[in-house]
Design an enzyme around this catalytic site. Structure first.
Site, PDB file in Angstrom:
ATOM      1  N   ASN A  42      53.297  43.846  63.872  1.00 13.32           N
ATOM      2  CA  ASN A  42      54.064  44.660  62.923  1.00 13.32           C
ATOM      3  C   ASN A  42      54.652  43.764  61.843  1.00 13.32           C
ATOM      4  O   ASN A  42      55.103  42.651  62.104  1.00 13.32           O
ATOM      5  CB  ASN A  42      55.138  45.501  63.628  1.00 13.32           C
ATOM      6  N   ILE A  43      54.605  44.273  60.622  1.00 16.66           N
ATOM      7  CA  ILE A  43      55.085  43.517  59.453  1.00 16.66           C
ATOM      8  C   ILE A  43      56.082  44.408  58.721  1.00 16.66           C
ATOM      9  O   ILE A  43      55.691  45.414  58.114  1.00 16.66           O
ATOM     10  CB  ILE A  43      53.911  43.127  58.541  1.00 16.66           C
ATOM     11  N   GLU A  44      57.356  44.055  58.854  1.00 18.42           N
ATOM     12  CA  GLU A  44      58.410  44.911  58.289  1.00 18.42           C
ATOM     13  C   GLU A  44      58.726  44.526  56.849  1.00 18.42           C
ATOM     14  O   GLU A  44      58.222  43.521  56.323  1.00 18.42           O
ATOM     15  CB  GLU A  44      59.659  44.831  59.184  1.00 18.42           C
ATOM     16  N   CYS A  53      52.695  48.896  61.114  1.00 15.03           N
ATOM     17  CA  CYS A  53      52.672  48.695  62.564  1.00 15.03           C
ATOM     18  C   CYS A  53      51.574  47.699  62.961  1.00 15.03           C
ATOM     19  O   CYS A  53      50.592  47.509  62.229  1.00 15.03           O
ATOM     20  CB  CYS A  53      52.381  50.009  63.288  1.00 15.03           C
ATOM     21  N   GLU A  55      49.270  47.980  65.201  1.00 13.33           N
ATOM     22  CA  GLU A  55      47.963  48.613  65.377  1.00 13.33           C
ATOM     23  C   GLU A  55      47.231  48.714  64.051  1.00 13.33           C
ATOM     24  O   GLU A  55      46.047  48.403  63.929  1.00 13.33           O
ATOM     25  CB  GLU A  55      48.114  50.031  65.949  1.00 13.33           C
ATOM     26  N   CYS A  86      52.299  54.922  67.384  1.00 18.83           N
ATOM     27  CA  CYS A  86      53.001  56.011  66.696  1.00 18.83           C
ATOM     28  C   CYS A  86      51.986  57.018  66.142  1.00 18.83           C
ATOM     29  O   CYS A  86      50.772  56.779  66.167  1.00 18.83           O
ATOM     30  CB  CYS A  86      53.873  55.450  65.570  1.00 18.83           C
ATOM     31  N   CYS A  89      49.619  55.720  63.387  1.00 15.80           N
ATOM     32  CA  CYS A  89      48.590  54.818  63.923  1.00 15.80           C
ATOM     33  C   CYS A  89      47.532  55.582  64.709  1.00 15.80           C
ATOM     34  O   CYS A  89      46.349  55.238  64.656  1.00 15.80           O
ATOM     35  CB  CYS A  89      49.227  53.739  64.793  1.00 15.80           C
TER      36      CYS A  89
HETATM   37  N1  THU Z   1      55.872  49.544  65.774  1.00  6.93           N
HETATM   38  C1  THU Z   1      54.593  49.087  65.925  1.00  6.93           C
HETATM   39  O1  THU Z   1      54.218  48.051  65.363  1.00  6.93           O
HETATM   40  N2  THU Z   1      53.749  49.813  66.715  1.00  6.93           N
HETATM   41  C2  THU Z   1      54.104  50.905  67.427  1.00  6.93           C
HETATM   42  O2  THU Z   1      53.278  51.453  68.145  1.00  6.93           O
HETATM   43  C3  THU Z   1      55.466  51.417  67.347  1.00  6.93           C
HETATM   44  C4  THU Z   1      56.348  50.776  66.347  1.00  6.93           C
HETATM   45  C5  THU Z   1      56.806  48.723  64.987  1.00  6.93           C
HETATM   46  C6  THU Z   1      57.222  49.274  63.668  1.00  6.93           C
HETATM   47  C7  THU Z   1      58.546  48.589  63.456  1.00  6.93           C
HETATM   48  O3  THU Z   1      58.317  47.312  62.895  1.00  6.93           O
HETATM   49  C8  THU Z   1      59.096  48.388  64.850  1.00  6.93           C
HETATM   50  O4  THU Z   1      58.003  48.557  65.723  1.00  6.93           O
HETATM   51  C9  THU Z   1      60.205  49.362  65.228  1.00  6.93           C
HETATM   52  O5  THU Z   1      59.821  50.665  64.986  1.00  6.93           O
END
Ligand code: THU
Length: 129
Positions: A42-44, A53, A55, A86, A89
């Site tokens: 995940n890259i915020e 996300c 995935e 999610c 995804c």
């Molecule tokens: N996130 C994912 O990378 N994959 C998931 O299946 C659920 C959520 C990440 C998004 C965000 O960076 C962090 O988790 C919190 O929601």
């Protein structure tokens, strides 16, 4: 490629997550029909909605390398509980995999459960390509 190997890769790559806002690290590892492996995290973003996300990072890496058919994906996080993709995804996975795509949901201790994408996203929206 065994499920367990995808699990290990997902758990390992999650350390590369860029998640300074949620502090929640997620890793994904997928297998394509040509037996190639791609990982993602995940890259915020400071503008939260721009977050990607794990995935989708893995899927986009695969597709951008010419691999458009995904057979299996493992998802791992720091959580002691199982993690699931999610809704967005799931829809992206449905674009590049059949309903029998394997989705491997992991706990941080390496335990995992197997699902098909069809179980997680029944009656998905698709257009003929
Ligand atoms: N996130 C994912 O990378 N994959 C998931 O299946 C659920 C959520 C990440 C998004 C965000 O960076 C962090 O988790 C919190 O929601």
């Amino acid at each position: 490629m065994e499920d367990k190997e995808l699990v290990k890769l997902a758990l390992n790559i999650r350390k590369q997550a860029y998640s300074p806002y949620s502090r929640f690290k997620v890793g994904a590892a997928l297998l394509t029909e040509n037996n190639r492996i791609f990982t993602g995290v995940n890259i915020e973003n400071a503008s939260y909605g721009a977050t990607n996300c794990a995935e989708r990072t893995a899927v986009f890496k695969a597709v951008s390398e010419g691999e458009t058919k995904i057979r299996a994906i493992a998802i791992a996080s720091d959580s002691e509980d199982y993690i699931y993709p999610c809704g967005i995804c799931r829809q992206v996975l449905a674009e590049f995999g059949d309903s029998d795509m394997k989705v491997i949901s992991c706990k941080n201790n390496g335990e995992y459960k197997l699902y098909t994408l069809g179980e997680l996203l029944p009656s998905s929206f698709k257009l003929e390509v």
